[in-house]
Design a protein around this motif. Structure first.
Motif, PDB file in Angstrom:
ATOM      1  N   GLU A   1     -12.188  -1.643  -3.228  1.00 27.79           N
ATOM      2  CA  GLU A   1     -11.497  -1.517  -1.942  1.00 27.79           C
ATOM      3  C   GLU A   1     -10.128  -2.186  -1.994  1.00 27.79           C
TER       4      GLU A   1
ATOM      5  N   ASP B   1     -11.132  -0.652   6.073  1.00 30.97           N
ATOM      6  CA  ASP B   1      -9.820  -0.050   5.800  1.00 30.97           C
ATOM      7  C   ASP B   1      -9.877   0.876   4.587  1.00 30.97           C
ATOM      8  N   ALA B   2     -10.659   0.504   3.583  1.00 28.84           N
ATOM      9  CA  ALA B   2     -10.777   1.357   2.399  1.00 28.84           C
ATOM     10  C   ALA B   2     -11.494   2.660   2.731  1.00 28.84           C
TER      11      ALA B   2
ATOM     12  N   ALA C   1     -11.702  -5.193   4.647  1.00 30.84           N
ATOM     13  CA  ALA C   1     -11.321  -4.450   3.453  1.00 30.84           C
ATOM     14  C   ALA C   1     -12.173  -3.204   3.273  1.00 30.84           C
TER      15      ALA C   1
ATOM     16  N   PRO D   1       0.804  -1.214   0.000  1.00 23.54           N
ATOM     17  CA  PRO D   1       0.000   0.000   0.000  1.00 23.54           C
ATOM     18  C   PRO D   1       0.836   1.263   0.000  1.00 23.54           C
TER      19      PRO D   1
ATOM     20  N   ALA E   1      -8.917   4.769   4.223  1.00 22.94           N
ATOM     21  CA  ALA E   1      -7.947   5.174   3.204  1.00 22.94           C
ATOM     22  C   ALA E   1      -8.517   6.269   2.310  1.00 22.94           C
TER      23      ALA E   1
ATOM     24  N   TRP F   1       1.689   7.957   0.701  1.00 21.35           N
ATOM     25  CA  TRP F   1       1.288   6.976  -0.297  1.00 21.35           C
ATOM     26  C   TRP F   1       0.327   7.574  -1.322  1.00 21.35           C
TER      27      TRP F   1
ATOM     28  N   LEU G   1      -6.471  -0.380  -1.524  1.00 19.99           N
ATOM     29  CA  LEU G   1      -5.523  -0.842  -0.514  1.00 19.99           C
ATOM     30  C   LEU G   1      -4.332  -1.573  -1.110  1.00 19.99           C
ATOM     31  N   ARG G   2      -4.381  -1.832  -2.412  1.00 18.29           N
ATOM     32  CA  ARG G   2      -3.329  -2.581  -3.097  1.00 18.29           C
ATOM     33  C   ARG G   2      -3.111  -3.961  -2.475  1.00 18.29           C
ATOM     34  N   ILE G   3      -4.225  -4.613  -2.228  1.00 14.59           N
ATOM     35  CA  ILE G   3      -4.201  -5.990  -1.740  1.00 14.59           C
ATOM     36  C   ILE G   3      -4.469  -6.911  -2.929  1.00 14.59           C
TER      37      ILE G   3
END
Length: 300
Positions: free
Chosen positions: A82, A149-150, A146, A49, A153, A192, A86-88
Motif C-alpha cells: 500500500e 487510500d490504497a 494507508a 504520489p 488508488a 499519475w 501511494l508512494r509514501i
C-alpha cells in the motif's frame, strides 16, 4: 496529593518528556546509511504520489530516527504494498505512527485536566488507562488510512489501465512495435497512473529489461493483478509475435465489466443501508400511534 494535582503533574511530565525527546532527535547527528543515500538519489523517494518533486519533512526525520533506534517488532505489521502504491516513504509512515500515538497519549491527559478544573476529578487509573488505550488505537490509525487510500488508488489505477490497454491496442494496429506502442500510449495521459507506467517503461529501457517484465514486477510489488495480465499479453506478443489487438480489446472490455459489476454491488449495498433509517422511522411512527391506546388499556 489531590487528583487535579496528579493530573497536572502527568501533563507536565509528558510535555517535558516529549520536549526532551524532540530535542535529542534534533541535536543527535545523523548516521549516514549507504542504502538510504542511494535511495535518496533515485526518483521514487523524492517524488510524491503524483510524481511531483517533494522535500524531506520532519515526519520522515522522526521516522528515520525511530527505524534506527526502536525495535522492528514494535511496528507489528507494515502495509508495504500500500505504501509503495501511494508512494509514501517508510520513514514518513513510521513518523505518522509515532505522532498519532503521542497525540493519543496526550489527549486524555488534557481532557482529565479540563474536567479537574471544572471540579469533576476522575480516579487516577482512568486517565492512565485511557492514555494507553487511545495511544495504541491511534498508533494503528495510519495503517487503516494507508489500506483505505490504497484501495481507492487501485480502483483508479484499474480505470486508467483500461484506457491504457485500448491505447496500446490502437498503437499496435498502426504498426508500432511492442515497446513503442506501450511507451507511446503511456505518454498520452497525464494522470499519475500513466506517469507511473511511463517511469517504469523508461527505467526498463535504460536497464535493458523487456517492458513486460518491468510491468510484471510493478504489478507484483503493488498488488495489481490486471496489470500482471496485461504484461502477460504483451509478453506473448513480444516473444512469440501473436496478434494482440483483439486480445487487448477483450481484456479492456472485461476490466470495464468487472468494475461495473463492483460498482453495482456497492450501489446495492448502499441502497440497502439507506432503507434502514426509513424502516426505523416507520417503527417509531407506529410506536407513537400505538402508545396512547396501550396506555388507556393499562388500569390506573
Amino acid at each position: 496529593m489531590t487528583p487535579p494535582t496528579i493530573t497536572l503533574m502527568m501533563l507536565a511530565g509528558g510535555l517535558v518528556g516529549l520536549g526532551l525527546a524532540l530535542l535529542a532527535i534534533w541535536l543527535t547527528p545523523a548516521q549516514p546509511d549507504l542504502v538510504d543515500a542511494v535511495k535518496r538519489l533515485s526518483d521514487a523517494p523524492t517524488r510524491g504520489p503524483d510524481g511531483s518533486a517533494r522535500t524531506v519533512s520532519g515526519k520522515e526525520r522522526l521516522g528515520a530516527w525511530a527505524m534506527r533506534t526502536l525495535p522492528i517488532g514494535l511496528w507489528v505489521r507494515t502495509p508495504t504494498r500500500e505504501l509503495a502504491l501511494l508512494r509514501i516513504p517508510l520513514a514518513q509512515f513510521y513518523g505518522d505512527k509515532l505522532i498519532y500515538a503521542a497525540l493519543g497519549f496526550v489527549i486524555p491527559i488534557g481532557l482529565a485536566t479540563f474536567l479537574s478544573l471544572l471540579g469533576l476529578a476522575l480516579p487516577f487509573p482512568i486517565p492512565v488507562l485511557a492514555c494507553l488505550a487511545l495511544a495504541v488505537v491511534m498508533f494503528f490509525l495510519p495503517n487503516y488510512n494507508a489500506v483505505d487510500d490504497a484501495k481507492k488508488a487501485r480502483i483508479e489505477f484499474n480505470r486508467a489501465l483500461g484506457a491504457y490497454v485500448d491505447l496500446v491496442a490502437l498503437e499496435r494496429t498502426n504498426g508500432s512495435g511492442v515497446r513503442q506502442a506501450m511507451e507511446t500510449a503511456a505518454s498520452i495521459g497525464d494522470s499519475w497512473v500513466f506517469t507511473r507506467l511511463a517511469e517504469e517503461l523508461n527505467r526498463s529501457r535504460w536497464s535493458g529489461l523487456p517492458p513486460w517484465d518491468a510491468l510484471h514486477t510493478l504489478a507484483t510489488e503493488l498488488g495489481l493483478p490486471d496489470l500482471d495480465d496485461f504484461a502477460d499479453i504483451m509478453r506473448l506478443s513480444g516473444e512469440e509475435g501473436t496478434a494482440t489487438y483483439t486480445t487487448l480489446r477483450a481484456r479492456s472490455a472485461a476490466m470495464r465489466t468487472a468494475m461495473l459489476n463492483d460498482e453495482l454491488t456497492e450501489a446495492n449495498a448502499i441502497g440497502e443501508r439507506m432503507s434502514i433509517p426509513g424502516s426505523l422511522l416507520g417503527v417509531i411512527f407506529m410506536a407513537i400511534l400505538l402508545t396512547p391506546s396501550l396506555l388507556r388499556m393499562i388500569p390506573g
